[in-house]
Scaffold this motif. Structure first.
Motif, PDB file in Angstrom:
ATOM      1  N   ASP A   1       0.833  -1.205   0.000  1.00 34.20           N
ATOM      2  CA  ASP A   1       0.000   0.000   0.000  1.00 34.20           C
ATOM      3  C   ASP A   1       0.867   1.255   0.000  1.00 34.20           C
ATOM      4  OD1 ASP A   1       0.905  -0.656   2.511  1.00 34.20           O
ATOM      5  OD2 ASP A   1      -0.951  -0.157   3.551  1.00 34.20           O
ATOM      6  N   ALA A   2       1.996   1.215   0.708  1.00 34.94           N
ATOM      7  CA  ALA A   2       2.909   2.360   0.703  1.00 34.94           C
ATOM      8  C   ALA A   2       3.554   2.532  -0.663  1.00 34.94           C
ATOM      9  CB  ALA A   2       3.982   2.181   1.779  1.00 34.94           C
TER      10      ALA A   2
ATOM     11  N   LEU B   1       2.213   1.650  -3.491  1.00 30.24           N
ATOM     12  CA  LEU B   1       1.159   2.170  -4.350  1.00 30.24           C
ATOM     13  C   LEU B   1       1.000   3.672  -4.161  1.00 30.24           C
ATOM     14  CD1 LEU B   1      -1.194   1.722  -6.317  1.00 30.24           C
ATOM     15  CD2 LEU B   1      -2.637   1.175  -4.337  1.00 30.24           C
ATOM     16  N   GLU B   2       1.017   4.127  -2.913  1.00 30.35           N
ATOM     17  CA  GLU B   2       0.897   5.558  -2.639  1.00 30.35           C
ATOM     18  C   GLU B   2       2.062   6.324  -3.263  1.00 30.35           C
ATOM     19  OE1 GLU B   2       0.592   8.634   1.194  1.00 30.35           O
ATOM     20  OE2 GLU B   2       0.633   6.469   1.497  1.00 30.35           O
ATOM     21  N   ARG B   3       3.258   5.785  -3.141  1.00 31.44           N
ATOM     22  CA  ARG B   3       4.447   6.448  -3.675  1.00 31.44           C
ATOM     23  C   ARG B   3       4.402   6.554  -5.203  1.00 31.44           C
ATOM     24  NH1 ARG B   3       7.628   3.412  -1.335  1.00 31.44           N
ATOM     25  NH2 ARG B   3       8.119   1.918  -2.989  1.00 31.44           N
TER      26      ARG B   3
ATOM     27  N   ARG C   1      -6.381   3.871  -8.303  1.00 25.73           N
ATOM     28  CA  ARG C   1      -5.896   3.518  -6.971  1.00 25.73           C
ATOM     29  C   ARG C   1      -7.033   2.952  -6.125  1.00 25.73           C
ATOM     30  NH1 ARG C   1      -2.781   7.379  -2.538  1.00 25.73           N
ATOM     31  NH2 ARG C   1      -2.762   5.824  -0.864  1.00 25.73           N
ATOM     32  N   GLU C   2      -8.197   3.538  -6.256  1.00 26.12           N
ATOM     33  CA  GLU C   2      -9.365   3.038  -5.533  1.00 26.12           C
ATOM     34  C   GLU C   2      -9.684   1.602  -5.933  1.00 26.12           C
ATOM     35  OE1 GLU C   2     -14.169   4.041  -5.179  1.00 26.12           O
ATOM     36  OE2 GLU C   2     -12.819   5.408  -6.243  1.00 26.12           O
TER      37      GLU C   2
ATOM     38  N   ASP D   1      -6.337   8.514  -9.184  1.00 26.10           N
ATOM     39  CA  ASP D   1      -7.152   8.293  -7.989  1.00 26.10           C
ATOM     40  C   ASP D   1      -8.183   7.183  -8.214  1.00 26.10           C
ATOM     41  OD1 ASP D   1      -5.765  10.264  -6.690  1.00 26.10           O
ATOM     42  OD2 ASP D   1      -7.304  11.801  -6.945  1.00 26.10           O
TER      43      ASP D   1
ATOM     44  N   GLU E   1      -6.927  -1.189  -4.697  1.00 22.59           N
ATOM     45  CA  GLU E   1      -6.840  -1.581  -3.294  1.00 22.59           C
ATOM     46  C   GLU E   1      -7.485  -2.935  -3.018  1.00 22.59           C
ATOM     47  OE1 GLU E   1      -8.423   1.775  -1.226  1.00 22.59           O
ATOM     48  OE2 GLU E   1      -6.564   2.940  -1.395  1.00 22.59           O
TER      49      GLU E   1
ATOM     50  N   CYS F   1       1.736   6.354  -7.187  1.00 22.70           N
ATOM     51  CA  CYS F   1       0.637   7.225  -7.609  1.00 22.70           C
ATOM     52  C   CYS F   1       1.036   8.695  -7.477  1.00 22.70           C
ATOM     53  CB  CYS F   1      -0.613   6.940  -6.782  1.00 22.70           C
ATOM     54  SG  CYS F   1      -1.434   5.372  -7.190  1.00 22.70           S
ATOM     55  N   ALA F   2       1.708   9.027  -6.386  1.00 24.85           N
ATOM     56  CA  ALA F   2       2.162  10.409  -6.192  1.00 24.85           C
ATOM     57  C   ALA F   2       3.142  10.808  -7.288  1.00 24.85           C
ATOM     58  CB  ALA F   2       2.797  10.559  -4.816  1.00 24.85           C
TER      59      ALA F   2
END
Length: 248
Positions: free
Chosen positions: A111-112, A114-116, A136-137, A133, A140, A118-119
């Motif tokens: 998950d981290a 994925l966040e990185r 990403r939804e 976004d 998950e 996507c940013a």
């Protein structure tokens, strides 16, 4: 010159390269552990794999497998529904086998990651925020508990070969490990979603389609930066960016 075969570069980046010389593929990899794992995975896999001809670090020589790949990313697959079903049956046989005895990729921290990624896609202006976004939804749903199977790990459409309706070889086992069965199914059908039903006709329908769709998004989001930085184009027609756009 008589006796000299033409050399073709199949793929090359700063981690490894694969060359074709006649009916022999030469895989050049400075990571000897990765080559060792690939050879052992091919030995353990209960499906057709290439013959290992010789090894001399950092080179692994393997024989070409007969038949044709199921297709190419970004192009319609020429393979018949029966060929896709045969691929599904082969993957099921692989997944039903005992997992290999080494550690696979953990979902802890995914998950981290994925966040990185996507940013980076948004901050770099590579993709619009609403597209990232939304995917990403969806992605998950793939981050969940799963029972490890014998996972190929890089089951791209170019890595399964068939002749008629028979699987003749599965290639490129360097990512094989205990892992998520639905990841393999998602990677194989990435950009070829219309062939999922054909694949499941051979594999079996006891799969969560929402998780496969989630892996399409997750794989595309996580892979895009690597592809760009290694000289590949995820914006090519039918490739990762089109997969992400199709979720909107």
């Amino acid at each position: 010159m008589v006796g000299v075969e033409e050399v073709t570069v199949v793929v090359a980046h700063n981690e490894r390269a694969t060359l074709r010389v006649g009916d022999v593929f030469l895989k050049v990899d400075s990571d000897q552990a990765r080559i060792d794992l690939e050879v052992e995975a091919m030995r353990l896999a209960p499906v057709p794999t290439p013959e290992v001809l010789w090894r001399k670090p950092p080179v692994l020589a393997i024989a070409a497998v007969p038949g044709q790949a199921l297709g190419l990313l970004g192009e319609p697959s020429p393979a018949s529904p029966a060929a896709w079903a045969a691929a599904g049956a082969a993957i099921r046989k692989l997944h039903d086998a005992p997992p290999p005895p080494w550690v696979g990729k953990k979902l802890v921290g995914l998950d981290a990651e994925l966040e990185r990624e996507c940013a980076w896609l948004v901050d770099s202006g590579v993709l619009p925020a609403d597209l990232v976004d939304r995917n990403r939804e969806i992605a998950e749903a793939a981050i969940r508990p799963w029972t490890p199977v014998f996972m190929h790990g890089d089951l791209q459409i170019t890595h399964i070969f068939t002749d008629g309706d028979e699987v003749t070889g599965v290639i490129d086992w360097s990512e094989a490990a205990p892992g998520d069965a639905l990841y393999d199914l998602a990677v194989l059908t990435l950009g070829h979603e219309e062939r999922l039903d054909d694949l499941l006709a051979g594999y079996g329908t006891d799969v969560d389609l929402d998780v496969i769709r989630a892996w399409w998004s997750l794989r595309s989001l996580l892979a895009s930066r690597w592809l760009i930085e290694h000289g590949f184009d995820p914006s090519a027609p039918g490739c990762e960016f089109d997969v992400l756009r199709s979720r909107m």
